[in-house]
Design a protein around this motif. Structure first.
Motif: not given
Length: 361
Positions: A228-237
């Motif tokens: 679950e930690e490794l699949l945390e989505p990339t933040r979109i800025y």
């Protein structure tokens, strides 16, 4: 010998491992998601040979510059496949593309995607596209088209990869970058959601291969499983950065991806100047500390690869700092002053950017 072919005895595309029917079903399943990722300038719908965007919308620009970027998400797709969770990897893809566009001040307009699979599983493909569409909504851009390619023999039945390309626009005299950066500018950090989509070959090597950790292992420091930690989505800025541009003077942005914080920031620091970045201004997220400890990695080595908890930075004049922090706080983006820009020389003579000090506990 007869020259007639026995019905049903010849080769077929399906027999070669490609199912046109599954491809058509995948398109039907993804339509509901693609329809949400649009803009008024989009012409037509899903199913054409090319996505159409009404360029007359650019008439309001004096001298519009089109910006383009393309990227993928690397070996993070292997984790999505291993966990059979496919609705976030598209979110990662959008973040990697649109945040490269906004660095120069460009507003992302539209994206296209490419999904290569060993075997089309319609529901899985639709989940991938769902993530891409949701990412486009968060980025304020449209998803105008894409391609799903079935490559049996090249990829296993459950293997796939994703890539995407995006286009944005910026007024020529509003272009951001190294030309605007001055001594005395302040570097503002924007917190990452996690690893984002870089360095997964290192992380997988350290935690999965060398340490033998399983993706369903619960890690107390993370408060969830490793997977679950490794699949945390990339933040979109992208929308956050555009809001800053509208609110105050910005000189440059740097998207922190492969190569780490210092190397990416150095790309927007001009000759003769140096960005000095204070590690003491933040505490890296637990996942970074875990990789470093388990892999017995030196600080400088891990910083070459991972973002260490900072996904985007802004370089701004000192008088813009309060406004920048206020705007980002209103948008629920954790941000803080990370460092400053100085004349290059003395201890600040190597490269365009460097970290110093120790991380806050």
């Amino acid at each position: 010998m007869s020259d007639q072919t026995t019905p049903g005895a010849g080769a077929t595309y399906a027999a070669a491992g490609v199912s046109i029917e599954n491809g058509d079903l995948a398109v039907e399943l993804m339509k509901q998601w693609v329809s949400k990722a649009t803009r008024p300038e989009v012409v037509g719908g899903l199913g054409g040979f090319a996505g159409l965007f009404d360029a007359s919308a650019l008439k309001r620009y004096e001298r519009p510059l089109l910006a383009s970027a393309t990227d993928g998400v690397g070996t993070k797709v292997a984790l999505a496949a291993a966990m059979d969770k496919h609705d976030t990897i598209g979110h990662d893809l959008v973040g990697m593309v649109v945040d490269d566009l906004v660095v120069c001040g460009a507003e992302p307009l539209f994206m296209t995607d490419y999904i290569c699979v060993g075997k089309v599983h319609p529901e899985r493909v639709a989940q991938i596209v769902k993530g891409i569409a949701e990412g486009c909504v968060l980025a304020g851009c449209a998803l105008v088209g894409g391609e799903t390619a079935e490559h049996p023999g090249l990829l296993g039945p459950d293997e796939y990869d994703v890539a995407g390309a995006g286009t944005g626009v910026v007024e020529a005299d509003a272009l951001l970058g190294a030309d605007r950066v001055r001594a005395g500018d302040v570097v503002i950090a924007m917190a990452a959601s996690g690893l984002h989509s870089n360095g997964y070959s290192l992380v997988r090597h350290v935690l999965l291969n060398e340490a033998g950790w399983k993706l369903d292992r619960r890690v107390e420091e993370f408060g969830r499983t490793l997977g679950e930690e490794l699949l945390e989505p990339t933040r979109i800025y992208s929308l956050d950065c555009l809001a800053l541009i509208r609110a105050t003077e910005i000189h440059a942005f740097s998207h922190v991806t492969g190569g780490g914080l210092a190397a990416n920031l150095a790309r927007v620091i001009p000759e003769g100047l140096h960005a000095r970045l204070d590690r003491g201004t933040w505490t890296p997220l637990p996942v970074f500390r875990t990789v470093a400890q388990v892999g017995r990695m030196e600080t400088l080595e891990i910083e070459k690869t991972l973002n260490m908890g900072i996904g985007m930075v802004a370089v701004v004049p000192a008088e813009s700092v309060d406004t920048v922090l206020a705007v980002l706080a209103d948008r629920d983006v954790e941000a803080w002053p990370l460092g400053d820009i100085v004349e290059r020389g003395g201890e600040w003579s190597d490269g365009g950017a460097a970290l110093y000090g120790a991380y806050a506990e």
